[in-house]
Design a protein around this motif. Structure first.
Motif, short mmCIF file in Angstrom:
data_model
loop_
_atom_site.label_atom_id
_atom_site.label_comp_id
_atom_site.label_asym_id
_atom_site.label_seq_id
_atom_site.Cartn_x
_atom_site.Cartn_y
_atom_site.Cartn_z
N VAL A 204 0.64 -1.35 0.08
CA VAL A 204 0.11 -0.06 0.14
C VAL A 204 0.86 1.22 0.00
O VAL A 204 0.32 2.35 -0.15
N ASP A 205 2.02 1.15 0.25
CA ASP A 205 2.82 2.18 0.28
C ASP A 205 3.51 2.63 -1.08
O ASP A 205 4.37 3.59 -1.29
N LYS A 206 3.38 1.50 -2.23
CA LYS A 206 3.91 1.89 -3.59
C LYS A 206 2.91 2.43 -4.36
O LYS A 206 1.60 2.84 -3.92
N SER A 207 3.24 2.94 -5.73
CA SER A 207 2.43 3.44 -6.53
C SER A 207 1.11 2.67 -6.97
O SER A 207 1.33 1.79 -7.59
N PRO A 208 -0.03 3.22 -6.73
CA PRO A 208 -1.17 2.62 -7.25
C PRO A 208 -1.39 2.63 -8.74
O PRO A 208 -1.95 1.45 -9.29
N THR A 209 -0.96 3.56 -9.24
CA THR A 209 -0.91 3.52 -10.78
C THR A 209 0.14 2.55 -11.40
O THR A 209 -0.48 1.77 -12.36
N ALA A 210 1.38 2.36 -10.71
CA ALA A 210 2.35 1.20 -11.32
C ALA A 210 1.67 -0.02 -11.16
O ALA A 210 1.87 -0.78 -11.85
N ILE A 211 1.02 -0.17 -9.98
CA ILE A 211 0.37 -1.60 -9.64
C ILE A 211 -0.77 -1.78 -10.78
O ILE A 211 -0.97 -2.87 -11.18
N ARG A 212 -1.52 -0.82 -10.84
CA ARG A 212 -2.75 -1.05 -11.60
C ARG A 212 -2.36 -1.43 -12.99
O ARG A 212 -2.83 -2.29 -13.82
N ARG A 213 -1.45 -0.39 -13.65
CA ARG A 213 -1.18 -0.59 -14.92
C ARG A 213 -0.34 -1.92 -15.11
O ARG A 213 -0.22 -2.56 -16.16
#
Length: 264
Positions: A204-213
């Motif tokens: 949860v402390d990482k980029s949600p955009t990076a994970i989503r894409r």
């Protein structure tokens, strides 16, 4: 905590949505209401993530300490009811929705994980198990075969190991499950929640955009050959580099500070 009528408890803990199969007296066996509850929970988590970014991960587990999910409910009219006029099934649709989810899914394996429960394990991105948990594909013992589970498990486990599990139906330990690629971590039961929390904190402390894409792109290339996949991915990296999160990540690295993700 709110109880879903489909035997699944849905609870927000921090930035994770927890889905708990709530049939401990039946070893958290699957039936239509359980499957629908899990599907509803995944959809709810995705909707919340898209709305305000409050949910950043999904955890799937079972109630109690004896079973995560023992597979389909074998009682008449429960786990193995099919509408032969339909071209799909609810369980397969659950696996499809989990596979398409752009939020990371963590399986918290608190006990026995068998048959259809193995599908729930394999549809998760990450898995943590109590080291006393038993695993297995016992379908051949009741005249069945783990057809739908195989679509996911064959990506994780070596063919000869997988065939042994399918053809013999014999149970195996958490240590063996981890050694063969089904688990990220196997820990004593008393440490299970701490290890799940540790893992969630690092999601949860990482980029949600990076994970989503990243999850979207990873799913897209599964059926591609190398040339098609690398061509697709070289386009994806140029796109993700233009997002606000990517720009913030690079800026925070150079400025030696923690990033502030916008999810855009």
């Amino acid at each position: 905590m709110s109880e879903n009528p489909s035997d699944v408890l849905i609870e927000t803990r921090g930035q994770a949505l927890w889905l708990t199969i709530n049939r401990p007296d039946k070893r958290n066996a699957l039936r239509a209401s359980v499957i629908e509850g899990l599907r509803a929970g995944i959809r709810q988590a995705q909707a919340q993530a898209e709305k305000d970014g409050a949910v950043r991960a999904i955890v799937i587990t079972g109630a109690g300490d004896k079973a995560f999910c023992a597979g389909g409910d074998l009682q008449p009219g429960q786990g193995f009811v099919f509408d032969f006029a339909r071209p799909d099934s609810d369980y397969a649709n659950l696996l499809r929705e989990a596979h398409a989810a752009t939020l990371p899914i963590v399986a918290r394996i608190n006990g026995t994980c068998m048959a259809g429960g193995m599908g729930l394990l394999c549809m998760a991105d990450l898995a943590v198990a109590a080291d006393h948990a038993l695993f297995g594909l016992p379908e051949v013992k009741v005249g069945l075969y783990p057809m739908q589970v195989l679509t996911l498990m064959k990506r994780l486990v070596a063919p000869r190991i997988l065939r042994e599990w399918c053809l013999t139906g014999e149970p195996f330990s958490a240590a063996e499950a981890r050694a063969n690629g089904l688990l990220n971590h196997a820990v004593p039961a008393a440490e299970l929640d701490a290890r799940v929390d540790w893992l969630l904190a690092r999601l949860v402390d990482k980029s949600p955009t990076a994970i989503r894409r990243g999850k979207y792109a990873e799913a897209a290339i599964e059926a591609m050959g190398f040339e098609q996949a690398i061509a697709y991915m070289e386009g994806q990296i140029t796109l993700v580099a233009q997002t606000e999160d990517a720009k913030e990540g690079l800026a925070s690295f150079n400025e030696k500070r923690r990033p502030v993700w916008t999810g855009r």
